[in-house]
Each structure stands twice: as structure tokens, then as C-alpha cells.
Design an enzyme around this catalytic site. Structure first.
Site, mmCIF file in Angstrom:
data_model
loop_
_atom_site.group_PDB
_atom_site.id
_atom_site.type_symbol
_atom_site.label_atom_id
_atom_site.label_comp_id
_atom_site.label_asym_id
_atom_site.label_seq_id
_atom_site.Cartn_x
_atom_site.Cartn_y
_atom_site.Cartn_z
ATOM 1 N N PHE A 95 31.622 30.097 -11.012
ATOM 2 C CA PHE A 95 30.704 28.992 -12.199
ATOM 3 C C PHE A 95 31.949 29.638 -13.768
ATOM 4 O O PHE A 95 31.841 30.490 -14.028
ATOM 5 C CB PHE A 95 30.009 29.072 -12.506
ATOM 6 C CG PHE A 95 29.602 27.429 -13.657
ATOM 7 C CD1 PHE A 95 30.179 26.207 -13.340
ATOM 8 C CD2 PHE A 95 29.508 27.573 -14.444
ATOM 9 C CE1 PHE A 95 30.005 25.057 -13.900
ATOM 10 C CE2 PHE A 95 29.318 26.714 -15.819
ATOM 11 C CZ PHE A 95 30.020 24.954 -15.039
ATOM 12 N N ASN A 137 20.346 22.428 -10.006
ATOM 13 C CA ASN A 137 20.797 24.022 -9.445
ATOM 14 C C ASN A 137 19.877 25.102 -9.552
ATOM 15 O O ASN A 137 18.796 25.403 -11.204
ATOM 16 C CB ASN A 137 21.679 24.465 -10.637
ATOM 17 C CG ASN A 137 22.410 25.360 -10.756
ATOM 18 O OD1 ASN A 137 22.214 25.979 -9.258
ATOM 19 N ND2 ASN A 137 23.595 25.056 -10.948
ATOM 20 N N ARG A 171 27.889 34.399 -8.417
ATOM 21 C CA ARG A 171 27.060 34.241 -8.049
ATOM 22 C C ARG A 171 26.166 34.117 -7.236
ATOM 23 O O ARG A 171 26.378 33.804 -6.686
ATOM 24 C CB ARG A 171 27.008 33.479 -10.036
ATOM 25 C CG ARG A 171 27.357 31.935 -9.091
ATOM 26 C CD ARG A 171 27.233 30.417 -10.198
ATOM 27 N NE ARG A 171 27.160 29.351 -9.769
ATOM 28 C CZ ARG A 171 26.962 28.301 -9.936
ATOM 29 N NH1 ARG A 171 26.414 28.051 -11.224
ATOM 30 N NH2 ARG A 171 26.994 27.197 -9.684
ATOM 31 N N GLN A 204 28.812 21.051 -8.364
ATOM 32 C CA GLN A 204 28.979 19.707 -8.004
ATOM 33 C C GLN A 204 30.428 19.163 -7.280
ATOM 34 O O GLN A 204 30.140 18.755 -5.937
ATOM 35 C CB GLN A 204 30.453 19.118 -9.369
ATOM 36 C CG GLN A 204 28.966 18.790 -10.495
ATOM 37 C CD GLN A 204 28.815 19.825 -11.537
ATOM 38 O OE1 GLN A 204 29.009 21.195 -10.960
ATOM 39 N NE2 GLN A 204 28.814 19.991 -12.675
ATOM 40 N N LYS A 209 0.708 -0.372 -0.212
ATOM 41 C CA LYS A 209 0.261 -0.105 0.100
ATOM 42 C C LYS A 209 0.778 1.120 -0.443
ATOM 43 O O LYS A 209 1.978 1.291 0.486
ATOM 44 C CB LYS A 209 -0.919 0.223 1.408
ATOM 45 C CG LYS A 209 -1.762 1.267 1.202
ATOM 46 C CD LYS A 209 -2.834 0.467 0.383
ATOM 47 C CE LYS A 209 -4.663 0.278 0.231
ATOM 48 N NZ LYS A 209 -5.213 -0.458 -0.254
ATOM 49 N N THR A 252 -3.049 -5.464 0.411
ATOM 50 C CA THR A 252 -2.701 -4.749 1.076
ATOM 51 C C THR A 252 -3.454 -3.606 1.519
ATOM 52 O O THR A 252 -3.126 -3.037 2.316
ATOM 53 C CB THR A 252 -2.166 -3.527 -0.296
ATOM 54 O OG1 THR A 252 -3.525 -3.308 -0.780
ATOM 55 C CG2 THR A 252 -1.981 -4.347 -1.659
ATOM 56 N N ASP A 253 -5.386 -4.112 1.935
ATOM 57 C CA ASP A 253 -5.983 -3.698 2.767
ATOM 58 C C ASP A 253 -5.294 -4.051 3.511
ATOM 59 O O ASP A 253 -4.890 -2.975 5.094
ATOM 60 C CB ASP A 253 -7.400 -4.109 2.607
ATOM 61 C CG ASP A 253 -8.061 -2.995 3.127
ATOM 62 O OD1 ASP A 253 -7.933 -1.837 3.110
ATOM 63 O OD2 ASP A 253 -8.778 -3.613 4.287
ATOM 64 N N HIS A 300 18.290 28.602 -10.883
ATOM 65 C CA HIS A 300 18.647 29.378 -11.571
ATOM 66 C C HIS A 300 18.892 31.289 -11.254
ATOM 67 O O HIS A 300 17.440 31.150 -10.815
ATOM 68 C CB HIS A 300 19.377 29.500 -13.329
ATOM 69 C CG HIS A 300 19.603 28.219 -13.198
ATOM 70 N ND1 HIS A 300 20.782 27.533 -12.821
ATOM 71 C CD2 HIS A 300 19.187 26.453 -14.695
ATOM 72 C CE1 HIS A 300 21.308 26.396 -13.393
ATOM 73 N NE2 HIS A 300 20.310 26.505 -14.303
#
Ligand SMILES: O=c1[nH]c(=O)c2[nH]c(=O)[nH]c2[nH]1
Length: 298
Positions: free
Chosen positions: A158, A244, A175, A218, A12, A57-58, A246
Site C-alpha cells: 500500500f 481492513n 504488509r 480496493q 418476525k 408475525t406470530d 490492520h
């Protein structure tokens, strides 16, 4: 042509469980999403529809709710271990279980400078997570967090990347760096102060993001994982997924204005997606394989 049933599991997904623990007038809330999956001798239902071996699943969902009543839920890792061990221990045909839990945070509402006894506001989108895997009498715990949104407004560069005829990105030595951290770490043990460990690992991830001068996301990813492994003996490996987010400088030239790194456009998509694993060299790869099996790679 011979055809056979390959690896499979069933259960479930996303059982929503909220518990209220009463300590006199002060209430403690736990808000969880729990998914259970079972593995084992399940050929009959797949091949012939004979459900003799199928723990419904119940029933799995009901077990989650009943367990929450029968004993304090406690830490998500302990609750997941209890559930997984119950299924594997109670049904001879079931030899493996995977229990995934995410915990949604609630903060007490502040009333006149005092945290209210029983009124709460939903915390940020961040969630604490665990993925417990049981295989016969062994268990593995992979815990983590999702959507921990962080930003630093300097201390990130960067440059030095290759340029070809499709490259337009300007090099930068200053940045904004922003991301929503998804981190998962595999524990070397199944008995720990889970909450204490989580708090420390989260602190280390945040501190490293803040203080590591970044030449790429990274590099930041590796530094975050490395810092956790250096400080926390109980952790075997860390996997990180870092979008990332930006923040692009807006060109104010058309308005006769300069932009000295002050006005940004926060782009929604597309985003860079930096993902990776930071590992101890002396770990048994078999443990990692079983613990991560069917989980997202990062
Ligand atoms: O930290 C970054 N890593 C990249 O791989 C990349 N690529 C890109 O366009 N910007 C960035 N930033």
C-alpha cells in the site's frame, strides 16, 4: 399539510430453527435464523388500527416451523422461496415478501478419526446467507456469506497515496492483508443448484484473495467480484464489504531489536472499511433495486 404512509413492511425477525434429519443412525443438522417480512395493503392497521389485513408475525413464525416439518428444508434459497411465495399466494392483501435466512454451520465431531453420527461442534463464525424478495409473481434471490476471515502474510502493498500534514502512515511494499469477507451476490435465476453455486463462488473468492497481488484492498475487492462474474454466469452482481483488519508492525527499537516484518500488533478497531459493487453492464437496474431494497447497501 397532507401526510401519508410511505413504504413499510413487517414480520418476525430472527426465528431460530434447527432441524434434525435422520438417515438411520446418521443425523443431519440444519441450523437457521429466518426473518420474514410482508408488504401489501397495510394502510388500515397503520392509520386506524384495524387489523383485518394483518397476518400476525406470530403466524409468520409458526409457518416457518410448520414448513420445516411438512417438507425437507433443503437449501436455504428454496426454503425462503417457498415461504415467500406462500405468504404472497395465500393472502390477497399481501403482494410482497422478503425472507432472510442465515445458516450456521456445524461440523461432525471426529472420534478416533471418524466423523460422529450425531455429535457436532459449531463451525467458525462464517454464515451462509440468502435474501429472497417476492413481488406478486416475480422473485429475486441474493445469496452470500458473512464473516469469512482470511489473511495473507505477504503479497500486499500500500503506497502512492496522497500525503498532507495529517498523514503519518508509512508506505509499504510488504504488509499483512486480513479481512472478514461479507459478500452478497444477486442471482439471475430462481432455479439453480444453490449449494453447488455457493461452493464455487466461495472457492473463487478465496482463491482470488490468495493469489491476486494486492496494491490496495480496493483492488482486491474488485478482483474478487470480477472473478466471480467471469466464472459464474448465474450471477448478475456481487457486493463486498471488507473490513481492513490492520496488523501494525511493533516498534522493537526501544528494546534494541529490529523488526523484519515478523512481529505485529493485530488492531481490533478502528478498521478501514472497503465496500463496493461489481456489476455486469447489461443488467436491468430495476431488478437490482427491487432485489436489494432495504438490504444493507453492501
Ligand atoms: O488497502 C488499503 N486501502 C486504503 O484505503 C487504506 N487506507 C489506509 O490507511 N490503509 C489502507 N489500505
Amino acid at each position: 399539510m397532507a401526510i401519508s404512509l410511505g413504504p413499510n413492511q413487517y414480520g418476525k425477525a430472527e426465528v431460530r430453527l434447527v432441524t434434525v434429519e435422520r438417515e438411520g443412525p446418521v443425523h443431519h443438522l440444519k441450523d437457521l435464523t429466518v426473518s420474514t417480512s410482508l408488504r401489501g395493503r397495510l394502510e388500515r392497521t397503520h392509520l386506524t388500527g384495524d387489523n383485518t389485513d394483518v397476518v400476525a408475525t406470530d403466524t409468520q413464525k409458526n409457518t416457518v416451523y410448520a414448513f420445516a416439518k411438512e417438507k425437507r428444508v433443503g437449501e436455504i434459497e428454496d426454503f425462503a422461496l417457498r415461504l415467500g411465495r406462500h405468504f404472497v399466494g395465500s393472502f390477497e392483501q399481501i403482494n410482497g415478501a422478503r425472507v432472510l435466512i442465515s445458516e450456521h454451520g456445524w461440523d461432525r465431531i471426529d472420534v478416533g478419526g471418524r466423523p460422529h453420527d450425531h455429535a457436532f461442534s459449531r463451525a467458525t463464525g462464517e454464515q451462509r446467507t440468502t435474501a429472497v424478495t417476492i413481488q406478486n409473481d416475480r422473485a429475486w434471490v441474493v445469496s452470500g456469506l458473512t464473516d469469512l476471515v482470511v489473511l495473507k502474510s505477504t503479497g500486499s502493498e500500500f503506497h502512492g497515496f496522497p500525503r498532507d500534514r495529517y498523514t503519518t502512515l508509512a508506505e509499504t511494499d510488504d504488509r499483512i492483508l486480513a479481512t472478514a469477507v461479507t459478500a452478497r451476490w444477486r442471482y439471475r435465476s430462481t432455479e439453480l443448484d444453490w449449494s453447488g453455486s455457493f461452493t464455487e463462488i466461495r472457492r473463487i473468492l478465496l482463491e482470488t484473495f490468495a493469489t491476486k497481488h494486492s496494491l490496495s484492498l480496493q483492488q482486491t475487492l474488485y478482483a474478487m467480484g470480477e472473478a466471480v462474474l467471469e466464472a459464474r454466469d448465474e450471477v448478475a452482481e456481487v457486493r463486498l464489504s471488507l473490513p481492513n483488519k490492520h496488523h501494525f508492525l511493533v516498534d522493537l527499537g526501544p528494546f534494541g531489536l529490529t523488526n523484519d516484518n515478523e512481529v505485529f500488533y493485530a488492531a481490533d478497531r478502528p478498521y478501514g472499511l472497503i465496500e463496493g459493487t461489481v456489476l455486469r453492464d447489461d443488467e436491468d437496474p430495476k431488478d437490482a433495486e427491487l432485489a436489494w431494497y432495504t438490504l444493507p447497501a453492501f
